[in-house]
Design a protein around this motif. Structure first.
Motif, PDB file in Angstrom:
ATOM      1  N   ASP A   8      -7.518  55.835 -63.738  1.00 57.86           N
ATOM      2  CA  ASP A   8      -6.124  55.450 -63.594  1.00 57.86           C
ATOM      3  C   ASP A   8      -5.959  54.461 -62.445  1.00 57.86           C
ATOM      4  O   ASP A   8      -6.922  54.051 -61.817  1.00 57.86           O
ATOM      5  CB  ASP A   8      -5.246  56.684 -63.409  1.00 57.86           C
ATOM      6  CG  ASP A   8      -5.651  57.482 -62.187  1.00 57.86           C
ATOM      7  OD1 ASP A   8      -6.546  56.996 -61.461  1.00 57.86           O
ATOM      8  OD2 ASP A   8      -5.110  58.572 -61.971  1.00 57.86           O
ATOM      9  N   LYS A   9      -4.686  54.121 -62.221  1.00 57.21           N
ATOM     10  CA  LYS A   9      -4.332  53.102 -61.234  1.00 57.21           C
ATOM     11  C   LYS A   9      -4.912  53.426 -59.863  1.00 57.21           C
ATOM     12  O   LYS A   9      -5.504  52.568 -59.202  1.00 57.21           O
ATOM     13  CB  LYS A   9      -2.812  53.065 -61.162  1.00 57.21           C
ATOM     14  CG  LYS A   9      -2.237  51.801 -60.664  1.00 57.21           C
ATOM     15  CD  LYS A   9      -0.743  51.738 -60.985  1.00 57.21           C
ATOM     16  CE  LYS A   9       0.026  52.887 -60.368  1.00 57.21           C
ATOM     17  NZ  LYS A   9       1.486  52.637 -60.331  1.00 57.21           N
ATOM     18  N   GLN A  10      -4.778  54.675 -59.474  1.00 57.33           N
ATOM     19  CA  GLN A  10      -5.183  55.046 -58.124  1.00 57.33           C
ATOM     20  C   GLN A  10      -6.691  54.925 -57.957  1.00 57.33           C
ATOM     21  O   GLN A  10      -7.190  54.443 -56.955  1.00 57.33           O
ATOM     22  CB  GLN A  10      -4.741  56.477 -57.839  1.00 57.33           C
ATOM     23  CG  GLN A  10      -5.131  56.899 -56.433  1.00 57.33           C
ATOM     24  CD  GLN A  10      -4.412  58.158 -56.016  1.00 57.33           C
ATOM     25  OE1 GLN A  10      -3.824  58.854 -56.844  1.00 57.33           O
ATOM     26  NE2 GLN A  10      -4.455  58.440 -54.727  1.00 57.33           N
ATOM     27  N   ARG A  11      -7.402  55.360 -58.994  1.00 57.41           N
ATOM     28  CA  ARG A  11      -8.851  55.313 -58.901  1.00 57.41           C
ATOM     29  C   ARG A  11      -9.352  53.871 -58.951  1.00 57.41           C
ATOM     30  O   ARG A  11     -10.389  53.536 -58.398  1.00 57.41           O
ATOM     31  CB  ARG A  11      -9.445  56.114 -60.066  1.00 57.41           C
ATOM     32  CG  ARG A  11     -10.901  56.357 -59.861  1.00 57.41           C
ATOM     33  CD  ARG A  11     -11.355  57.613 -60.537  1.00 57.41           C
ATOM     34  NE  ARG A  11     -12.787  57.739 -60.311  1.00 57.41           N
ATOM     35  CZ  ARG A  11     -13.603  58.419 -61.081  1.00 57.41           C
ATOM     36  NH1 ARG A  11     -13.130  59.073 -62.115  1.00 57.41           N
ATOM     37  NH2 ARG A  11     -14.874  58.473 -60.815  1.00 57.41           N
ATOM     38  N   LEU A  12      -8.599  53.015 -59.619  1.00 59.62           N
ATOM     39  CA  LEU A  12      -9.026  51.627 -59.748  1.00 59.62           C
ATOM     40  C   LEU A  12      -8.700  50.807 -58.508  1.00 59.62           C
ATOM     41  O   LEU A  12      -9.292  49.762 -58.272  1.00 59.62           O
ATOM     42  CB  LEU A  12      -8.348  50.983 -60.958  1.00 59.62           C
ATOM     43  CG  LEU A  12      -8.863  51.423 -62.326  1.00 59.62           C
ATOM     44  CD1 LEU A  12      -7.914  50.970 -63.411  1.00 59.62           C
ATOM     45  CD2 LEU A  12     -10.251  50.871 -62.575  1.00 59.62           C
ATOM     46  N   ALA A  13      -7.734  51.292 -57.723  1.00 55.20           N
ATOM     47  CA  ALA A  13      -7.267  50.489 -56.588  1.00 55.20           C
ATOM     48  C   ALA A  13      -8.296  50.470 -55.472  1.00 55.20           C
ATOM     49  O   ALA A  13      -8.786  51.514 -55.052  1.00 55.20           O
ATOM     50  CB  ALA A  13      -5.956  51.068 -56.081  1.00 55.20           C
ATOM     51  N   LYS A  14      -8.621  49.262 -55.035  1.00 57.55           N
ATOM     52  CA  LYS A  14      -9.528  49.126 -53.891  1.00 57.55           C
ATOM     53  C   LYS A  14      -9.016  47.993 -53.020  1.00 57.55           C
ATOM     54  O   LYS A  14      -8.441  47.023 -53.522  1.00 57.55           O
ATOM     55  CB  LYS A  14     -10.940  48.842 -54.368  1.00 57.55           C
ATOM     56  CG  LYS A  14     -11.577  50.111 -54.905  1.00 57.55           C
ATOM     57  CD  LYS A  14     -12.976  49.953 -55.350  1.00 57.55           C
ATOM     58  CE  LYS A  14     -13.479  51.308 -55.877  1.00 57.55           C
ATOM     59  NZ  LYS A  14     -14.597  51.168 -56.778  1.00 57.55           N
ATOM     60  N   LYS A  74      -2.238  48.072 -46.234  1.00 54.96           N
ATOM     61  CA  LYS A  74      -2.700  49.446 -46.096  1.00 54.96           C
ATOM     62  C   LYS A  74      -2.388  50.295 -47.324  1.00 54.96           C
ATOM     63  O   LYS A  74      -3.164  51.099 -47.766  1.00 54.96           O
ATOM     64  CB  LYS A  74      -2.030  50.087 -44.864  1.00 54.96           C
ATOM     65  CG  LYS A  74      -2.592  49.574 -43.551  1.00 54.96           C
ATOM     66  CD  LYS A  74      -3.775  50.415 -43.097  1.00 54.96           C
ATOM     67  CE  LYS A  74      -4.493  49.775 -41.917  1.00 54.96           C
ATOM     68  NZ  LYS A  74      -5.192  48.506 -42.260  1.00 54.96           N
ATOM     69  N   ASP A  75      -1.194  50.108 -47.847  1.00 59.07           N
ATOM     70  CA  ASP A  75      -0.726  51.003 -48.900  1.00 59.07           C
ATOM     71  C   ASP A  75      -1.136  50.494 -50.264  1.00 59.07           C
ATOM     72  O   ASP A  75      -0.788  49.386 -50.667  1.00 59.07           O
ATOM     73  CB  ASP A  75       0.801  51.119 -48.808  1.00 59.07           C
ATOM     74  CG  ASP A  75       1.333  52.062 -49.869  1.00 59.07           C
ATOM     75  OD1 ASP A  75       0.601  53.024 -50.209  1.00 59.07           O
ATOM     76  OD2 ASP A  75       2.444  51.835 -50.369  1.00 59.07           O
ATOM     77  N   TRP A  76      -1.881  51.323 -50.996  1.00 57.74           N
ATOM     78  CA  TRP A  76      -2.413  50.824 -52.269  1.00 57.74           C
ATOM     79  C   TRP A  76      -1.323  50.616 -53.300  1.00 57.74           C
ATOM     80  O   TRP A  76      -1.416  49.748 -54.150  1.00 57.74           O
ATOM     81  CB  TRP A  76      -3.505  51.727 -52.801  1.00 57.74           C
ATOM     82  CG  TRP A  76      -3.066  53.095 -53.257  1.00 57.74           C
ATOM     83  CD1 TRP A  76      -3.039  54.207 -52.489  1.00 57.74           C
ATOM     84  CD2 TRP A  76      -2.605  53.460 -54.537  1.00 57.74           C
ATOM     85  NE1 TRP A  76      -2.581  55.253 -53.206  1.00 57.74           N
ATOM     86  CE2 TRP A  76      -2.319  54.834 -54.487  1.00 57.74           C
ATOM     87  CE3 TRP A  76      -2.400  52.782 -55.739  1.00 57.74           C
ATOM     88  CZ2 TRP A  76      -1.826  55.536 -55.581  1.00 57.74           C
ATOM     89  CZ3 TRP A  76      -1.927  53.484 -56.832  1.00 57.74           C
ATOM     90  CH2 TRP A  76      -1.637  54.850 -56.748  1.00 57.74           C
ATOM     91  N   GLN A  77      -0.243  51.406 -53.214  1.00 60.14           N
ATOM     92  CA  GLN A  77       0.786  51.273 -54.232  1.00 60.14           C
ATOM     93  C   GLN A  77       1.647  50.036 -53.999  1.00 60.14           C
ATOM     94  O   GLN A  77       1.953  49.303 -54.918  1.00 60.14           O
ATOM     95  CB  GLN A  77       1.658  52.521 -54.246  1.00 60.14           C
ATOM     96  CG  GLN A  77       1.274  53.412 -55.401  1.00 60.14           C
ATOM     97  CD  GLN A  77       1.899  54.760 -55.291  1.00 60.14           C
ATOM     98  OE1 GLN A  77       1.956  55.358 -54.216  1.00 60.14           O
ATOM     99  NE2 GLN A  77       2.363  55.252 -56.418  1.00 60.14           N
ATOM    100  N   GLN A  78       1.961  49.835 -52.747  1.00 62.25           N
ATOM    101  CA  GLN A  78       2.829  48.712 -52.442  1.00 62.25           C
ATOM    102  C   GLN A  78       2.057  47.396 -52.474  1.00 62.25           C
ATOM    103  O   GLN A  78       2.551  46.373 -52.925  1.00 62.25           O
ATOM    104  CB  GLN A  78       3.451  48.903 -51.059  1.00 62.25           C
ATOM    105  CG  GLN A  78       4.707  48.083 -50.893  1.00 62.25           C
ATOM    106  CD  GLN A  78       4.997  47.794 -49.447  1.00 62.25           C
ATOM    107  OE1 GLN A  78       4.322  48.289 -48.540  1.00 62.25           O
ATOM    108  NE2 GLN A  78       6.003  46.986 -49.214  1.00 62.25           N
ATOM    109  N   VAL A 103       1.668  52.299 -65.385  1.00 62.96           N
ATOM    110  CA  VAL A 103       0.390  52.921 -65.726  1.00 62.96           C
ATOM    111  C   VAL A 103      -0.619  51.801 -65.867  1.00 62.96           C
ATOM    112  O   VAL A 103      -0.310  50.763 -66.470  1.00 62.96           O
ATOM    113  CB  VAL A 103       0.486  53.703 -67.057  1.00 62.96           C
ATOM    114  CG1 VAL A 103      -0.872  54.294 -67.420  1.00 62.96           C
ATOM    115  CG2 VAL A 103       1.544  54.779 -66.987  1.00 62.96           C
ATOM    116  N   PHE A 104      -1.769  51.961 -65.293  1.00 67.87           N
ATOM    117  CA  PHE A 104      -2.840  50.984 -65.484  1.00 67.87           C
ATOM    118  C   PHE A 104      -4.137  51.765 -65.633  1.00 67.87           C
ATOM    119  O   PHE A 104      -4.659  52.298 -64.664  1.00 67.87           O
ATOM    120  CB  PHE A 104      -2.914  50.028 -64.284  1.00 67.87           C
ATOM    121  CG  PHE A 104      -3.734  48.794 -64.559  1.00 67.87           C
ATOM    122  CD1 PHE A 104      -5.088  48.885 -64.833  1.00 67.87           C
ATOM    123  CD2 PHE A 104      -3.136  47.535 -64.549  1.00 67.87           C
ATOM    124  CE1 PHE A 104      -5.826  47.752 -65.097  1.00 67.87           C
ATOM    125  CE2 PHE A 104      -3.885  46.393 -64.811  1.00 67.87           C
ATOM    126  CZ  PHE A 104      -5.230  46.506 -65.090  1.00 67.87           C
TER     127      PHE A 104
END
Ligand code: SF4
Ligand code: SF4
Lengths: 391, 203
Positions: free
Chosen positions: B142-148, B54-58, B99-100
């Motif tokens: 950035d990382k958040q926008r790239l995460a899917k 569920k969590d994109w960061q973890q 950072v990605f």
């Protein structure tokens, strides 16, 4: 009543002239004749750009422009705004004056040609005795404008494009003029008004247009082919050949100057079509005797639209010719046929009216046409190309 | 003979012209913003970062190994490796990208980053409406926008995603088995004196 509607513009002009002092009347009269032309034909250009894009779209099973306004009707306005707001780039090394004047000359040359086009009964800017001559003389100004554009840009592509364009335009101007000579022979006058008058009158319900004679038909076809080449339209659009010389002589033009080139091209097309109508299709006359109550200008513009539709149709169908094909076609087919056609018109003139005249003339047109095209085809030795180094 | 082919061509275009008004099937145009064709599975145009759970960061699979950054031909990936480790989706502590960033305007959609990633952490997306009116902010993702999510990946490239999932599951299973063996061995090694009791206990 039909008379009044037919002459409404002439009447309005005279009525307006009554309000100005006598001294300035000639000037005012000229203005009143010229301004409508300056309004109507550029407007027609705007409409044609839309119709052409829509028509070409349909020919290729697409919708064409349908986003701007209802049914895409506001597309020309969007195009105009776009071309007006674009940056006008002039190359550093270009000859600025000539570079600036070329599109202007092109458009004004195209507009000058309208002076001798009768767009309706009594509706002509200048009824010159040598109207047809004036038309072709002004038409060749376009070549000068094209060369000015190509040379002043200081770009090899544009110079090559201009040379190519001029080679083509001059080659096709010869058959264009020769094709119209038959009409001048038949009408016995160089005045466009007299030529239209010579085609007036009906046999039964059928009009006496020159296109309905063997030499007239051949002349019309030759004229239209040459007119297509003169106005640089597909399949004779080599001058702008985007794939080979990157837009040819106007490669260094941007923004509104580029739009002016297009305007000039289309105005030239309208003018030559108008001339074809005047010479072969009875000018502003109605196609049937029972339709003479419809205003004359209506007929002129309907015929013009039909011819333009034909241009668009051809553009949607044929691929671009190669330079050698183009030249061969002009000098080895169009020119002999046009010369022969003059002879045929003479034969027609001196033979007594009747069926035999028709037969002889049709044979005289058809036989050389077939023989010429056959002969030219046989000469073309098509063979499988062998690539020595590509294997 | 002369002109015959010409007339044939003219007839064909006339048929097209009239036919396109009569039958709608002739028109191949898709009126884009309103109509859309279903996304094609084989199409690829821009990379994204896959996360599990569920969590994109973890859940982010990327372990910041920097291989893709080195391999990207136009050098449009910027990664900053983390100094600490955090548990990933499986609970194993891993490095993660602090950072990605990928510069969308530079990426040439070559898919090399995807090919070289040993962790199946970066995959190609099919979204194509990337235009923006802000050249400086909206084109550096950035990382958040790239995460899917992995589910999203499964939706756009079903076949490929299934294969990847199966491979990952296999790897995890192997790892687990191995760790079990090692833990057991350790347990065995530690409990050599009291092997009897252990075996007795398991029974
Ligand atoms: S697809 Fe190619 S260009 Fe784009 S980020 Fe990956 S490696 Fe770089
Ligand atoms: S190769 Fe894969 S794991 Fe390594 S930094 Fe790139 S995306 Fe992350």
């Amino acid at each position: 009543m039909p008379e009044t509607i037919d002459q409404i513009f002439v009447i309005v002009k005279h009525w307006l002239l009554g309000y100005v002092p006598v001294e300035v009347q000639p000037l005012f009269s000229a203005l009143l004749s010229v301004v409508p032309i300056l309004v109507v034909f550029p407007l027609l250009f705007a409409i044609t750009t839309l119709l052409e894009r829509k028509g070409l779209g349909r020919i290729q099973n697409r919708y064409g422009p349908n986003r701007t306004g209802p049914y895409g009707l506001l597309q020309p306005i969007a195009d105009a705004v776009k071309s007006l707001t674009k940056e006008d780039v002039v190359p550093n090394t270009a000859d600025e004056v000539v570079h600036f004047l070329a599109p202007l000359l092109l458009v004004s040359a195209a507009l000058l040609a309208y002076a001798v086009l009768p767009v309706g009964r009594n509706m002509i800017v200048a009824n010159l005795n040598a109207g047809v001559l004036f038309f072709f003389a002004v038409g060749s100004l376009v070549e000068l404008a094209v060369f000015m554009a190509g040379w002043s840009s200081r770009n090899k592509y544009s110079l090559l494009g201009a040379m190519r364009a001029i080679a083509q335009m001059i080659s096709y101007e010869v058959p264009l003029v020769l094709a119209s000579i038959v009409v001048i022979m038949a009408a016995g006058s160089l005045s466009t008004v007299a030529i239209v008058k010579a085609q007036a009158g009906y046999a039964g319900i059928w009009p006496h247009w020159f296109v309905f004679t063997p030499w007239g038909f051949a002349g019309f076809v030759l004229f239209m082919i040459a007119a297509t080449a003169e106005s640089n339209r597909s399949p004779f659009d080599l001058p702008e050949g985007e794939s080979e010389i990157i837009a040819g002589y106007y490669i260094e033009y941007s923004g509104f100057k580029f739009a002016l080139f297009f305007l000039g091209e289309y105005l030239g097309m309208f003018a030559t079509s108008g001339m074809a109508i005047t010479l072969f299709l009875g000018g502003w006359a109605a196609p049937f005797s029972f339709l003479t109550w419809v205003p004359s200008y209506f007929w002129f513009f309907s015929k013009l639209l039909v011819l333009i539709a034909g241009f668009i149709w051809v553009r949607g169908t044929l691929p671009r010719l190669r330079m050698d094909q183009l030249m061969n076609f002009a000098w080895r087919f169009m020119l002999p046929m046009a010369l022969l056609n003059i002879f045929i018109a003479g034969v027609w003139h001196f033979m007594p009216a009747g069926l035999s005249r028709w037969l002889v003339c049709i044979i005289l047109v058809a036989a050389p046409c077939i023989l010429l095209s056959r002969g030219l085809k046989k000469e073309k030795k098509l063979q499988v190309r062998t690539y020595r180094f590509a294997e | 003979m002369f002109g015959e082919g010409l007339l044939k061509g003219m007839a064909e275009t006339a048929r097209n012209f009239l036919g396109s008004y009569v039958s709608k099937d002739r028109l191949t145009t898709v009126q884009f913003p309103e109509e859309r064709v279903a996304p094609i599975e084989a199409s690829r145009n821009f990379p994204f970062l896959v996360y599990d759970g569920k969590d994109w960061q973890q859940g982010m699979r990327c372990v910041s190994c920097l291989i893709c950054e080195k391999e990207c031909p136009p050098k449009c990936i910027f990664i900053e490796k983390s100094t600490d480790k955090k548990p990933d989706a499986t609970g194993k502590p891993q490095f993660y990208p602090a950072v990605f960033n990928i510069d969308v305007s530079v990426c040439m959609s070559c898919q090399i980053c995807v090919e070289v990633c040993p962790f199946d952490a970066i995959k190609m997306d099919v979204a194509f409406e990337l235009s923006t009116d802000n050249r400086f902010d909206d084109l550096l993702w950035d990382k958040q926008r790239l995460a899917k999510s992995n589910e999203y990946y499964g939706k756009i490239h079903p076949t490929e995603a299934a294969a990847v999932d199966a491979q990952l599951a296999e790897g995890r299973a192997k790892l687990e088995a191995k760790s079990k063996v090692t833990t057991e061995a350790k347990a065995v090694g530690a409990a050599v004196p009291s092997a009897q009791t252990v075996s007795g206990a398991t029974e």
